[in-house]
Design a protein around this motif. Structure first.
Motif, PDB file in Angstrom:
ATOM      1  N   VAL A 137       0.828  -1.211   0.000  1.00  0.00           N
ATOM      2  CA  VAL A 137       0.000   0.000   0.000  1.00  0.00           C
ATOM      3  C   VAL A 137       0.860   1.258   0.000  1.00  0.00           C
ATOM      4  O   VAL A 137       2.050   1.233   0.327  1.00  0.00           O
ATOM      5  CB  VAL A 137      -0.952   0.003   1.215  1.00  0.00           C
ATOM      6  CG1 VAL A 137      -1.849  -1.230   1.200  1.00  0.00           C
ATOM      7  CG2 VAL A 137      -0.169   0.059   2.522  1.00  0.00           C
ATOM      8  N   ASP A 138       0.236   2.375  -0.365  1.00  0.00           N
ATOM      9  CA  ASP A 138       0.937   3.654  -0.423  1.00  0.00           C
ATOM     10  C   ASP A 138       0.933   4.399   0.909  1.00  0.00           C
ATOM     11  O   ASP A 138       1.635   5.391   1.061  1.00  0.00           O
ATOM     12  CB  ASP A 138       0.302   4.549  -1.497  1.00  0.00           C
ATOM     13  CG  ASP A 138       0.574   4.041  -2.906  1.00  0.00           C
ATOM     14  OD1 ASP A 138       1.717   3.620  -3.162  1.00  0.00           O
ATOM     15  OD2 ASP A 138      -0.360   4.046  -3.730  1.00  0.00           O
ATOM     16  N   SER A 139       0.134   3.940   1.870  1.00  0.00           N
ATOM     17  CA  SER A 139      -0.015   4.656   3.138  1.00  0.00           C
ATOM     18  C   SER A 139       1.302   4.709   3.912  1.00  0.00           C
ATOM     19  O   SER A 139       1.889   3.663   4.238  1.00  0.00           O
ATOM     20  CB  SER A 139      -1.085   3.981   4.004  1.00  0.00           C
ATOM     21  OG  SER A 139      -2.320   3.936   3.323  1.00  0.00           O
ATOM     22  N   ILE A 140       1.754   5.921   4.240  1.00  0.00           N
ATOM     23  CA  ILE A 140       3.009   6.089   4.972  1.00  0.00           C
ATOM     24  C   ILE A 140       2.878   5.519   6.382  1.00  0.00           C
ATOM     25  O   ILE A 140       1.916   5.799   7.096  1.00  0.00           O
ATOM     26  CB  ILE A 140       3.389   7.577   5.041  1.00  0.00           C
ATOM     27  CG1 ILE A 140       3.654   8.111   3.635  1.00  0.00           C
ATOM     28  CG2 ILE A 140       4.612   7.791   5.928  1.00  0.00           C
ATOM     29  CD1 ILE A 140       3.924   9.596   3.583  1.00  0.00           C
ATOM     30  N   GLY A 141       3.841   4.676   6.757  1.00  0.00           N
ATOM     31  CA  GLY A 141       3.841   4.085   8.085  1.00  0.00           C
ATOM     32  C   GLY A 141       3.093   2.772   8.185  1.00  0.00           C
ATOM     33  O   GLY A 141       3.143   2.108   9.229  1.00  0.00           O
ATOM     34  N   HIS A 142       2.385   2.374   7.123  1.00  0.00           N
ATOM     35  CA  HIS A 142       1.684   1.084   7.137  1.00  0.00           C
ATOM     36  C   HIS A 142       2.706  -0.047   7.178  1.00  0.00           C
ATOM     37  O   HIS A 142       3.802   0.066   6.622  1.00  0.00           O
ATOM     38  CB  HIS A 142       0.804   0.970   5.894  1.00  0.00           C
ATOM     39  CG  HIS A 142      -0.219  -0.125   5.965  1.00  0.00           C
ATOM     40  ND1 HIS A 142       0.103  -1.463   5.824  1.00  0.00           N
ATOM     41  CD2 HIS A 142      -1.570  -0.085   6.158  1.00  0.00           C
ATOM     42  CE1 HIS A 142      -1.001  -2.199   5.926  1.00  0.00           C
ATOM     43  NE2 HIS A 142      -2.025  -1.381   6.130  1.00  0.00           N
ATOM     44  N   ASP A 143       2.351  -1.148   7.818  1.00  0.00           N
ATOM     45  CA  ASP A 143       3.279  -2.277   7.920  1.00  0.00           C
ATOM     46  C   ASP A 143       3.763  -2.739   6.550  1.00  0.00           C
ATOM     47  O   ASP A 143       4.940  -3.050   6.370  1.00  0.00           O
ATOM     48  CB  ASP A 143       2.620  -3.455   8.656  1.00  0.00           C
ATOM     49  CG  ASP A 143       2.538  -3.228  10.150  1.00  0.00           C
ATOM     50  OD1 ASP A 143       2.825  -2.104  10.595  1.00  0.00           O
ATOM     51  OD2 ASP A 143       2.177  -4.174  10.875  1.00  0.00           O
ATOM     52  N   ILE A 144       2.839  -2.839   5.590  1.00  0.00           N
ATOM     53  CA  ILE A 144       3.239  -3.290   4.252  1.00  0.00           C
ATOM     54  C   ILE A 144       3.243  -2.102   3.278  1.00  0.00           C
ATOM     55  O   ILE A 144       2.753  -2.191   2.148  1.00  0.00           O
ATOM     56  CB  ILE A 144       2.380  -4.455   3.742  1.00  0.00           C
ATOM     57  CG1 ILE A 144       0.888  -4.103   3.719  1.00  0.00           C
ATOM     58  CG2 ILE A 144       2.613  -5.706   4.573  1.00  0.00           C
ATOM     59  CD1 ILE A 144       0.043  -5.150   2.951  1.00  0.00           C
ATOM     60  N   GLU A 145       3.831  -1.019   3.741  1.00  0.00           N
ATOM     61  CA  GLU A 145       3.993   0.148   2.883  1.00  0.00           C
ATOM     62  C   GLU A 145       4.892  -0.201   1.702  1.00  0.00           C
ATOM     63  O   GLU A 145       5.865  -0.963   1.823  1.00  0.00           O
ATOM     64  CB  GLU A 145       4.620   1.289   3.685  1.00  0.00           C
ATOM     65  CG  GLU A 145       4.842   2.562   2.879  1.00  0.00           C
ATOM     66  CD  GLU A 145       5.566   3.636   3.683  1.00  0.00           C
ATOM     67  OE1 GLU A 145       5.893   4.679   3.085  1.00  0.00           O
ATOM     68  OE2 GLU A 145       5.797   3.427   4.897  1.00  0.00           O
ATOM     69  N   LYS A 146       4.577   0.357   0.540  1.00  0.00           N
ATOM     70  CA  LYS A 146       5.380   0.137  -0.655  1.00  0.00           C
ATOM     71  C   LYS A 146       6.836   0.480  -0.363  1.00  0.00           C
ATOM     72  O   LYS A 146       7.155   1.555   0.146  1.00  0.00           O
ATOM     73  CB  LYS A 146       4.852   1.001  -1.798  1.00  0.00           C
ATOM     74  CG  LYS A 146       5.511   0.721  -3.148  1.00  0.00           C
ATOM     75  CD  LYS A 146       4.925   1.590  -4.244  1.00  0.00           C
ATOM     76  CE  LYS A 146       3.460   1.222  -4.492  1.00  0.00           C
ATOM     77  NZ  LYS A 146       2.908   2.018  -5.635  1.00  0.00           N
ATOM     78  N   GLY A 147       7.732  -0.459  -0.652  1.00  0.00           N
ATOM     79  CA  GLY A 147       9.146  -0.283  -0.347  1.00  0.00           C
ATOM     80  C   GLY A 147       9.607  -1.069   0.860  1.00  0.00           C
ATOM     81  O   GLY A 147      10.798  -1.073   1.185  1.00  0.00           O
ATOM     82  N   CYS A 148       8.673  -1.755   1.522  1.00  0.00           N
ATOM     83  CA  CYS A 148       9.055  -2.646   2.625  1.00  0.00           C
ATOM     84  C   CYS A 148       9.756  -3.876   2.042  1.00  0.00           C
ATOM     85  O   CYS A 148       9.883  -4.026   0.815  1.00  0.00           O
ATOM     86  CB  CYS A 148       7.820  -3.072   3.423  1.00  0.00           C
ATOM     87  SG  CYS A 148       6.661  -4.126   2.495  1.00  0.00           S
ATOM     88  N   ILE A 149      10.218  -4.748   2.896  1.00  0.00           N
ATOM     89  CA  ILE A 149      10.791  -6.021   2.457  1.00  0.00           C
ATOM     90  C   ILE A 149       9.802  -7.116   2.831  1.00  0.00           C
ATOM     91  O   ILE A 149       9.538  -7.347   4.010  1.00  0.00           O
ATOM     92  CB  ILE A 149      12.162  -6.274   3.107  1.00  0.00           C
ATOM     93  CG1 ILE A 149      13.158  -5.199   2.666  1.00  0.00           C
ATOM     94  CG2 ILE A 149      12.682  -7.660   2.751  1.00  0.00           C
ATOM     95  CD1 ILE A 149      14.497  -5.261   3.373  1.00  0.00           C
TER      96      ILE A 149
END
Length: 369
Positions: A94-106
């Motif tokens: 997701v695009d939401s900043i601070g979300h656990d599975i924010e885009k750019g996570c591993i």
């Protein structure tokens, strides 16, 4: 007219070649889906459901940064394990900043299972929060009513906070460790085996990195993950709905530095293939056997046989496939990582053979079921 007919003939021949079904496995080569694109499902897992196999995996991008999750978890379907249809993205970051599975996570090593009681499909995965490297060491879970998704993210966390392993002696629970011991010294290694990192993470929950999930014949499900700074594997029992931990778990191969676990069951024995901890660089594989998932696991050594066995055929384990309807056919499922261009990672699938209570994997350029 002649040129037009020739052109039509060439188009027909090309189309026929593109739609012709593959009949053999070719480990390490480009593996094309129904769209004639290389399958993009790395570090994946397989579920057989209602006559079809489903393969979930990491959707990788181009270049070195392609190992970060910019899309999510992909899913493919197949009737024969050789020819695969792209079913799209099962779980989207997701695009939401601070979300656990924010885009750019591993987001790594997704595994898919089905719960007969709830009739829900469940995907578990290893998660590292965006821009935090590998410090979070979490596991995440998502569910769906449909096998191909979309999956709804539920939560990510470290498992078993405030709980001791079932096989951890009471006599060790009160130990206070000397934090000044030099890393990798004999004193430090012994402290790790005794539970140094287990104690450190007791309150916040145990680390969960490379992971897999296994559903037993009785319906019980287990989460297998590299923990304690990747020094010890943990096997944790899941709740009846497969979306949480019961608190029952054990330490396995303490201090032996295993990751990339993959599990199967054969003739009432449980088998594991794993690897050492050398980053993207392949190493000699490991294997182990037990009489129960929460029992004592006995190391068996490197299951790979022949040339390049010391690199697990330039691969790392991710899953073991039980071929449906076949009494004794199992497939080693591994990844040949390409860290400089993540999307070009290749797949190493090879038949597993069994000798007494051990398992073996031999190389083959091409093979079929």
């Amino acid at each position: 007219m002649r040129n037009s007919l020739l052109l039509l003939l060439l188009v027909f021949v090309f189309s026929a070649a593109c739609t012709q079904k593959a009949k053999v496995f070719t480990p390490g080569e480009l593996w094309l889906d129904n769209n004639q694109e290389h399958i993009n499902a790395h570090g994946g897992g397989i579920l057989f459901h209602e006559g079809s196999y489903y393969w979930v995996g990491e959707y990788k991008g181009e270049g070195k940064t392609g190992n970060k999750a910019k899309v999510g978890v992909s899913i493919y379907s197949s009737k024969d394990l050789v020819n695969w249809k792209n079913e799209g993205i099962a779980l989207t970051v997701v695009d939401s900043i601070g979300h656990d599975i924010e885009k750019g996570c591993i987001l790594e090593r997704p595994k898919i299972i089905f719960n007969q009681k709830t009739e829900k499909f469940v995907i578990w995965f290893h998660l590292e929060l965006k821009d935090q490297g590998y410090t979070a060491a979490r596991t995440g879970v998502a569910i769906s009513d449909n096998i191909t998704g979309p999956y709804q993210f539920i939560r990510s966390y470290r498992p078993n906070a405030g709980l001791w392993p079932m096989n951890y002696p009471d006599s060790l629970k009160a130990i206070v460790y000397d934090e000044s011991a030099k890393a990798w010294s004999e004193k430090d290694r012994e402290d790790v085996r005794l539970g140094k990192y287990l104690h450190r993470d007791f309150e916040q929950g145990q680390m969960s990195r490379d992971m897999s999930v296994f559903v037993d014949e009785d319906g019980k499900a287990y989460h297998i993950h590299a923990s304690e700074n990747n020094q010890t594997l943990h096997i944790s029992e899941l709740t009846d709905d497969y979306t949480d931990f019961t608190g029952r778990y054990i330490r396995v191969l303490s201090g032996d530095s295993n990751e990339a676990p993959a599990i199967c069951k054969r003739k009432n024995k449980y088998y594991m293939i794993s690897s050492g901890c050398t980053g993207w660089t392949p190493n000699p594989g490991r294997s182990a056997v037990a009489d129960s998932m929460l029992g004592e696991w006995k190391p068996l050594g490197n299951p790979f046989i022949g040339a390049d066995a010391n690199t697990s055929f330039h691969s790392q384990s991710t899953h073991i496939i039980k071929v449906n309807g076949e009494e004794d056919k199992y497939i080693y499922m591994g990844d040949r990582w390409r860290p400089k261009n993540a999307i070009d990672g290749r797949y190493i699938w090879l038949p597993i053979s069994f000798e007494n209570d051990s398992l073996k994997v031999n190389w083959s350029d091409t093979w079929k079921l």
